[in-house]
Design an enzyme around this catalytic site. Structure first.
Site, PDB file in Angstrom:
ATOM      1  N   GLU A  70      31.632 -23.102  15.564  1.00  0.00           N
ATOM      2  CA  GLU A  70      33.014 -22.932  15.989  1.00  0.00           C
ATOM      3  C   GLU A  70      33.714 -23.503  16.771  1.00  0.00           C
ATOM      4  O   GLU A  70      33.622 -24.677  17.174  1.00  0.00           O
ATOM      5  CB  GLU A  70      32.195 -21.997  17.418  1.00  0.00           C
ATOM      6  CG  GLU A  70      31.206 -20.804  16.810  1.00  0.00           C
ATOM      7  CD  GLU A  70      30.747 -20.211  18.080  1.00  0.00           C
ATOM      8  OE1 GLU A  70      30.598 -18.592  18.414  1.00  0.00           O
ATOM      9  OE2 GLU A  70      30.070 -20.827  19.189  1.00  0.00           O
ATOM     10  N   ASP A  88      25.065 -14.208  22.178  1.00  0.00           N
ATOM     11  CA  ASP A  88      26.035 -14.944  22.042  1.00  0.00           C
ATOM     12  C   ASP A  88      26.998 -15.025  20.598  1.00  0.00           C
ATOM     13  O   ASP A  88      27.964 -15.773  20.471  1.00  0.00           O
ATOM     14  CB  ASP A  88      25.976 -16.260  22.331  1.00  0.00           C
ATOM     15  CG  ASP A  88      25.063 -16.901  21.802  1.00  0.00           C
ATOM     16  OD1 ASP A  88      24.355 -16.580  20.332  1.00  0.00           O
ATOM     17  OD2 ASP A  88      24.829 -18.431  21.929  1.00  0.00           O
TER      18      ASP A  88
HETATM   19  P1  NAD Z   1      16.017 -23.079  20.025  1.00  0.00           P
HETATM   20  O1  NAD Z   1      16.174 -22.340  18.667  1.00  0.00           O
HETATM   21  O2  NAD Z   1      16.156 -24.510  20.395  1.00  0.00           O
HETATM   22  O3  NAD Z   1      14.724 -22.741  20.902  1.00  0.00           O
HETATM   23  C1  NAD Z   1      14.888 -20.536  21.085  1.00  0.00           C
HETATM   24  C2  NAD Z   1      13.776 -20.325  21.555  1.00  0.00           C
HETATM   25  O4  NAD Z   1      13.404 -18.589  20.918  1.00  0.00           O
HETATM   26  C3  NAD Z   1      12.970 -20.740  20.455  1.00  0.00           C
HETATM   27  O5  NAD Z   1      11.460 -21.536  21.259  1.00  0.00           O
HETATM   28  C4  NAD Z   1      11.984 -19.639  19.828  1.00  0.00           C
HETATM   29  O6  NAD Z   1      10.826 -19.586  19.259  1.00  0.00           O
HETATM   30  C5  NAD Z   1      11.670 -18.878  20.552  1.00  0.00           C
HETATM   31  N1  NAD Z   1      12.073 -17.521  20.435  1.00  0.00           N
HETATM   32  C6  NAD Z   1      13.035 -16.612  19.715  1.00  0.00           C
HETATM   33  N2  NAD Z   1      12.609 -15.269  18.946  1.00  0.00           N
HETATM   34  C7  NAD Z   1      11.590 -15.078  20.697  1.00  0.00           C
HETATM   35  C8  NAD Z   1      11.226 -13.816  20.729  1.00  0.00           C
HETATM   36  N3  NAD Z   1      11.005 -12.778  20.458  1.00  0.00           N
HETATM   37  N4  NAD Z   1      10.288 -13.683  22.566  1.00  0.00           N
HETATM   38  C9  NAD Z   1      10.450 -15.159  22.782  1.00  0.00           C
HETATM   39  N5  NAD Z   1      10.653 -16.344  22.287  1.00  0.00           N
HETATM   40  C10 NAD Z   1      11.650 -16.366  21.448  1.00  0.00           C
HETATM   41  O7  NAD Z   1      17.458 -22.229  20.631  1.00  0.00           O
HETATM   42  P2  NAD Z   1      17.866 -22.690  22.405  1.00  0.00           P
HETATM   43  O8  NAD Z   1      19.088 -23.922  21.923  1.00  0.00           O
HETATM   44  O9  NAD Z   1      17.221 -23.719  22.981  1.00  0.00           O
HETATM   45  O10 NAD Z   1      19.425 -22.005  22.832  1.00  0.00           O
HETATM   46  C11 NAD Z   1      18.662 -20.317  23.102  1.00  0.00           C
HETATM   47  C12 NAD Z   1      19.563 -19.764  22.665  1.00  0.00           C
HETATM   48  O11 NAD Z   1      20.939 -19.487  23.150  1.00  0.00           O
HETATM   49  C13 NAD Z   1      20.410 -19.458  20.986  1.00  0.00           C
HETATM   50  O12 NAD Z   1      20.542 -18.269  20.854  1.00  0.00           O
HETATM   51  C14 NAD Z   1      21.336 -19.907  21.168  1.00  0.00           C
HETATM   52  O13 NAD Z   1      22.539 -19.807  20.427  1.00  0.00           O
HETATM   53  C15 NAD Z   1      21.828 -19.792  23.303  1.00  0.00           C
HETATM   54  N6  NAD Z   1      23.387 -20.500  23.545  1.00  0.00           N
HETATM   55  C16 NAD Z   1      23.547 -20.004  24.523  1.00  0.00           C
HETATM   56  C17 NAD Z   1      25.275 -20.765  25.454  1.00  0.00           C
HETATM   57  C18 NAD Z   1      26.287 -19.844  26.392  1.00  0.00           C
HETATM   58  O14 NAD Z   1      26.530 -20.259  26.968  1.00  0.00           O
HETATM   59  N7  NAD Z   1      25.699 -18.552  26.060  1.00  0.00           N
HETATM   60  C19 NAD Z   1      25.334 -22.130  25.322  1.00  0.00           C
HETATM   61  C20 NAD Z   1      24.020 -22.219  24.427  1.00  0.00           C
HETATM   62  C21 NAD Z   1      22.836 -22.280  23.649  1.00  0.00           C
END
Ligand code: NAD
Length: 349
Positions: free
Chosen positions: A56, A228
């Site tokens: 993005e 998101d």
């Molecule tokens: P990451 O991949 O490092 O961590 C995600 C974690 O979620 C992993 O440890 C995984 O095991 C766990 N997980 C997956 N499915 C699960 C479930 N059903 N129950 C419990 N745990 C589960 O990702 P990240 O960098 O920590 O990002 C997390 C999320 O936040 C992503 O979806 C990312 O796109 C989003 N994000 C949003 C923003 C925002 O501004 N809203 C900004 C950055 C990241």
């Protein structure tokens, strides 16, 4: 010259001011920018989707500064040894278009996402909130917990992830904050039971329902940060229907947020209006409030503005010639002829 902040420089900036102070600095800059929301030229981000992820571009500007971020989201990346989210971006003068800062934004995105959660929770959660329930212990999780501990006064965080190693990593890192009690939970239900504030930060490009109606208690404030992008959700539609929903930039969140599951007419409220003191947050202590966070360009603008100010004040970051400096602005070709690239010329074999 353009200031260049790479990952080691950003880490040094954080080390020099401290993690909590760095988050607080971004949060303060973000509050300032949300209060003058109407002075920004805004648009939804431009997304290129594939089956396994998204890349993005996120621009925003006011009369003085323009900023953009490049960011991806690939939930399968950790399995390939690469982060789910990676980013970089720039800050420029609106008047001339000159880029004053080129910066890493992977670490900074985690700080700014946590700062956004904290200022939303400050505006929407019950003021006496002490217990955080967190589902998802990946890359963003430490930042979220630290921001809510230092800005909102959270004293206990109950954590759950389907990956036990991610939970152990989060526990280990939070040892640096002895005032914050960390309690591992055996189920997502146990993590959020009795919590004042909930954060879901999971990554799965599916219609996931991490929070279901049976897990919601009166007065909870929920920050859903991992729902998101289109087809990627965390909150059951009935959780959304049970609460008062707040969003960053509505046209973007309607497409990307958990509210993509709702009728397009379902009422949502602008977070900025609460932060600017123009509208109420929660209406009473029993109400469930929801911040359907997707990440908006203005939050990166605030983060870039803070990083630029800090790097300038502390004399950090390299000064790079990203743009040619010309004696005659119409004579660009002289930069090709005057040996600027001599130092990089390859030796003849
Ligand atoms: P990451 O991949 O490092 O961590 C995600 C974690 O979620 C992993 O440890 C995984 O095991 C766990 N997980 C997956 N499915 C699960 C479930 N059903 N129950 C419990 N745990 C589960 O990702 P990240 O960098 O920590 O990002 C997390 C999320 O936040 C992503 O979806 C990312 O796109 C989003 N994000 C949003 C923003 C925002 O501004 N809203 C900004 C950055 C990241």
């Amino acid at each position: 010259m353009t200031t260049f902040v790479d990952v080691p420089t950003l880490s040094r900036l954080v080390e020099r001011v401290g993690v909590a102070e760095f988050i607080a600095g971004i949060a303060a800059t973000m509050r300032e920018d949300f209060r003058r929301w109407e002075s920004f030229d805004k648009c939804a981000r431009v997304a290129s989707h594939s089956d396994i992820g998204v890349i993005e571009l996120m621009p925003v500007a006011d009369a003085e500064r323009y900023a953009f971020k490049y960011v991806n989201g690939h939930p399968g990346n950790p399995g390939k040894g690469v982060s789910t989210v990676m980013a970089f971006g720039a800050l420029a003068e609106t008047e001339t278009g000159f880029p004053v800062l080129l910066s890493e934004l992977t670490l900074t995105t985690a700080f700014r996402t946590a700062a956004a959660t904290a200022i939303a929770s400050e505006a929407l959660a019950r003021p006496d909130s002490k217990v955080l329930g967190m589902i998802g212990c990946g890359a963003q999780s430490e930042f979220q917990a630290i921001a809510l501990h230092t800005i909102l006064g959270i004293e206990e965080v109950r954590i759950y992830d389907i990956d036990p190693a991610a939970m152990q990593k989060l526990q280990r890192h939070l040892l640096r904050f002895p005032q914050l009690r960390v309690v591992p939970a055996a189920t997502p239900q146990a993590a959020v039971a009795g919590a004042d504030v909930v954060v879901t930060c999971t990554a799965d490009k599916t219609w996931a329902t991490i929070l279901t109606p049976d897990m919601i208690e009166p007065g909870m404030h929920i920050n859903g940060i991992g729902g998101d992008c289109p087809g990627k959700t965390e909150l059951h539609a009935d959780v959304l229907r049970a609460g008062k929903i707040f969003v960053e930039y509505e046209p973007q969140t309607r497409v990307e947020g958990d509210i993509q599951q709702l009728d397009p007419e379902h009422p949502v409220h602008g977070l900025w209006e609460v932060i600017a003191g123009r509208a109420a947050g929660r209406d009473n202590d029993e109400q469930v409030t929801i911040f359907d966070s997707v990440g908006f360009a203005l939050e990166d603008f605030s983060a870039l503005r803070y990083v630029h100010r800090l790097a300038t004040e502390l004399g950090e970051g390299d000064q790079i010639r990203l743009i040619p400096e010309l004696d005659d602005p119409k004579d660009l070709f002289s930069r090709v002829l005057d040996g600027e690239g001599r130092g990089h010329r390859r030796k003849a074999a």
